[in-house]
Design a protein around this motif. Structure first.
Motif, mmCIF file in Angstrom:
data_model
loop_
_atom_site.group_PDB
_atom_site.id
_atom_site.type_symbol
_atom_site.label_atom_id
_atom_site.label_comp_id
_atom_site.label_asym_id
_atom_site.label_seq_id
_atom_site.Cartn_x
_atom_site.Cartn_y
_atom_site.Cartn_z
ATOM 1 N N PRO A 101 -4.326 8.880 -0.732
ATOM 2 C CA PRO A 101 -3.019 8.527 -1.056
ATOM 3 C C PRO A 101 -3.136 6.926 -1.491
ATOM 4 O O PRO A 101 -3.875 6.107 -1.021
ATOM 5 C CB PRO A 101 -2.133 8.847 0.202
ATOM 6 C CG PRO A 101 -3.251 8.613 1.260
ATOM 7 C CD PRO A 101 -4.798 9.094 0.690
ATOM 8 N N GLN A 102 -1.986 6.585 -2.171
ATOM 9 C CA GLN A 102 -1.773 5.142 -2.153
ATOM 10 C C GLN A 102 -0.796 4.726 -1.142
ATOM 11 O O GLN A 102 -0.049 5.424 -0.449
ATOM 12 C CB GLN A 102 -0.839 5.018 -3.581
ATOM 13 C CG GLN A 102 -1.670 5.611 -4.613
ATOM 14 C CD GLN A 102 -0.759 5.586 -5.958
ATOM 15 O OE1 GLN A 102 0.170 4.864 -6.248
ATOM 16 N NE2 GLN A 102 -1.126 6.303 -7.155
ATOM 17 N N HIS A 103 -0.995 3.352 -0.777
ATOM 18 C CA HIS A 103 -0.513 2.933 0.546
ATOM 19 C C HIS A 103 0.404 1.634 -0.259
ATOM 20 O O HIS A 103 -0.052 0.717 -0.833
ATOM 21 C CB HIS A 103 -1.223 2.369 1.364
ATOM 22 C CG HIS A 103 -2.221 3.483 1.959
ATOM 23 N ND1 HIS A 103 -1.769 4.246 3.203
ATOM 24 C CD2 HIS A 103 -3.357 3.989 1.802
ATOM 25 C CE1 HIS A 103 -2.545 4.900 3.467
ATOM 26 N NE2 HIS A 103 -3.681 5.055 2.501
ATOM 27 N N PHE A 104 1.928 1.602 0.019
ATOM 28 C CA PHE A 104 2.783 0.635 -0.318
ATOM 29 C C PHE A 104 3.002 -0.506 0.389
ATOM 30 O O PHE A 104 2.994 -0.289 1.813
ATOM 31 C CB PHE A 104 4.010 1.515 -0.734
ATOM 32 C CG PHE A 104 4.056 2.393 -1.909
ATOM 33 C CD1 PHE A 104 3.312 3.870 -1.666
ATOM 34 C CD2 PHE A 104 4.410 2.123 -3.061
ATOM 35 C CE1 PHE A 104 3.309 4.587 -2.797
ATOM 36 C CE2 PHE A 104 4.335 2.703 -4.236
ATOM 37 C CZ PHE A 104 3.673 4.119 -4.161
ATOM 38 N N GLY A 105 3.312 -1.329 -0.194
ATOM 39 C CA GLY A 105 3.947 -2.517 0.574
ATOM 40 C C GLY A 105 5.489 -2.365 0.508
ATOM 41 O O GLY A 105 5.933 -1.329 -0.031
ATOM 42 N N TYR B 32 -2.395 17.388 -7.660
ATOM 43 C CA TYR B 32 -2.431 16.705 -6.251
ATOM 44 C C TYR B 32 -0.782 16.464 -5.901
ATOM 45 O O TYR B 32 0.035 16.165 -6.980
ATOM 46 C CB TYR B 32 -3.138 15.515 -6.292
ATOM 47 C CG TYR B 32 -2.894 14.540 -5.030
ATOM 48 C CD1 TYR B 32 -1.954 13.611 -5.079
ATOM 49 C CD2 TYR B 32 -3.371 14.681 -3.915
ATOM 50 C CE1 TYR B 32 -1.959 12.477 -4.103
ATOM 51 C CE2 TYR B 32 -3.564 14.077 -2.894
ATOM 52 C CZ TYR B 32 -2.539 12.857 -3.005
ATOM 53 O OH TYR B 32 -2.348 12.017 -1.973
ATOM 54 N N ILE B 34 2.125 14.635 -3.091
ATOM 55 C CA ILE B 34 2.188 13.924 -1.630
ATOM 56 C C ILE B 34 3.741 13.775 -1.285
ATOM 57 O O ILE B 34 4.496 13.618 -2.361
ATOM 58 C CB ILE B 34 1.512 12.620 -2.047
ATOM 59 C CG1 ILE B 34 1.256 11.658 -0.878
ATOM 60 C CG2 ILE B 34 2.435 11.894 -3.226
ATOM 61 C CD1 ILE B 34 0.324 10.530 -1.069
ATOM 62 N N TYR B 36 6.200 11.184 0.635
ATOM 63 C CA TYR B 36 6.542 9.784 1.238
ATOM 64 C C TYR B 36 7.735 9.855 2.010
ATOM 65 O O TYR B 36 8.730 10.504 1.480
ATOM 66 C CB TYR B 36 6.298 8.770 0.101
ATOM 67 C CG TYR B 36 5.086 8.430 -0.386
ATOM 68 C CD1 TYR B 36 4.509 9.171 -1.532
ATOM 69 C CD2 TYR B 36 4.216 7.511 0.244
ATOM 70 C CE1 TYR B 36 3.320 8.444 -2.063
ATOM 71 C CE2 TYR B 36 3.016 7.190 -0.053
ATOM 72 C CZ TYR B 36 2.716 7.765 -1.302
ATOM 73 O OH TYR B 36 1.512 7.201 -1.645
ATOM 74 N N GLY B 43 8.807 0.107 1.936
ATOM 75 C CA GLY B 43 8.254 0.883 1.134
ATOM 76 C C GLY B 43 7.830 2.081 1.518
ATOM 77 O O GLY B 43 8.079 2.589 2.505
ATOM 78 N N PRO B 44 7.523 3.126 0.472
ATOM 79 C CA PRO B 44 7.384 4.364 1.014
ATOM 80 C C PRO B 44 6.197 4.544 1.949
ATOM 81 O O PRO B 44 5.072 3.883 1.766
ATOM 82 C CB PRO B 44 7.080 5.136 -0.374
ATOM 83 C CG PRO B 44 7.579 4.311 -1.522
ATOM 84 C CD PRO B 44 7.466 2.827 -0.817
ATOM 85 N N PHE B 46 3.390 7.045 3.571
ATOM 86 C CA PHE B 46 2.721 8.354 3.376
ATOM 87 C C PHE B 46 3.041 8.953 4.624
ATOM 88 O O PHE B 46 2.790 8.970 5.583
ATOM 89 C CB PHE B 46 1.243 7.983 3.412
ATOM 90 C CG PHE B 46 0.390 9.269 3.306
ATOM 91 C CD1 PHE B 46 -0.610 9.343 4.397
ATOM 92 C CD2 PHE B 46 0.447 10.081 2.289
ATOM 93 C CE1 PHE B 46 -1.343 10.610 4.586
ATOM 94 C CE2 PHE B 46 -0.487 11.148 2.387
ATOM 95 C CZ PHE B 46 -1.366 11.487 3.580
ATOM 96 N N ASP B 49 -0.317 14.990 2.162
ATOM 97 C CA ASP B 49 -0.690 15.367 0.969
ATOM 98 C C ASP B 49 -1.140 16.826 0.856
ATOM 99 O O ASP B 49 -1.603 17.214 1.858
ATOM 100 C CB ASP B 49 -1.406 14.450 0.194
ATOM 101 C CG ASP B 49 -2.760 13.936 0.993
ATOM 102 O OD1 ASP B 49 -3.429 13.174 0.346
ATOM 103 O OD2 ASP B 49 -3.048 14.628 1.831
#
Lengths: 113, 113
Positions: A101-105, B32, B34, B36, B43-44, B46, B49
């Motif tokens: 997954p992508q991790h956000f700020g 895929y 996911i 959030y 921010g979103p 996680f 997923d």
């Protein structure tokens, strides 16, 4: 460990000015993404960097938007000649080698007066 | 084009009940998905997923179900707590070289005492 860091957290500027938004990804993450989130909306993809590859700029809405990533780490998103419709939260995310997954700020909230 | 949508923009549940948040996607090539969670001013984050070769995945108090036949996924939260109040986004990471996520517009979950 430290998460994705974005600065400033808030930015208010006048229409027509240029702004720079900064993103510091998670250490070791080679992929970096920029998204834009308008009020009450989902996230809109802007640009993607992966290592030394050419960035995917397919989401940039106009040529007023540009981004660079120096040394494979910190990234700067620049918006030139800002317009009121640029007002939004700009979010940065990072991931390991472009994998999910992508991790956000927590984003930069940009307000154009 | 590709789109990801949510069935309901808002959902209210009693504390302790289970929550189900639904999401539909249109791109049959998506492989895929996911979820959030986004709290106000953040921010979103996680949650969980799932890849298209699975139809169910469980985490801590959360379960994601994927029905590829009708292009639908859901997020189930067990024993919903006040801290679960937030906006929940599903996102689609389609296959291929593109790495960006396509987000839905979100569902606001409110947990009632």
């Amino acid at each position: 460990g430290a998460g994705v860091s974005q600065s400033p957290s808030n930015k208010v500027t006048e229409k027509g000015k240029d702004v720079e938004l900064r993103c510091d990804p998670i250490s070791g993450h080679t992929a970096l993404y920029w998204y834009r989130q308008s009020l009450g909306q989902g996230l809109e993809f802007l640009i993607y960097f992966q290592g030394n590859s050419a960035p995917d700029k397919s989401g940039l809405p106009s040529d007023r938007f540009s981004a660079e990533r120096t040394g494979g780490s910190v990234s700067t998103l620049t918006i030139q000649r800002t317009q009121q419709e640029d007002s939004a939260v700009y979010l940065c995310a990072s991931s390991i080698r472009g994998e999910q997954p992508q991790h956000f700020g927590d984003g930069t909230r940009l307000s154009i007066l | 084009g590709e789109s990801v949508g949510l069935h309901l923009p808002t959902l209210s549940v009693q504390e302790g009940d289970n929550s189900i948040i639904n999401c539909a996607y249109s791109n049959s090539a998506s492989d895929y998905f996911i979820w959030y969670k986004q709290e106000s001013g953040k921010g979103p984050q996680f949650i969980i997923d799932i890849r298209s070769n699975m139809d169910k995945r469980q985490g801590q108090r959360v379960t994601v179900l994927l029905n590829k036949t009708v292009k639908h996924l859901s997020l189930q939260i067990a024993a919903t707590q006040p801290g679960d109040s937030a906006v929940y986004f599903c996102a689609d990471g389609a296959s291929g070289s593109a790495r960006q996520l396509t987000f839905g517009s979100g569902t606001q979950l409110t947990v009632l005492p």
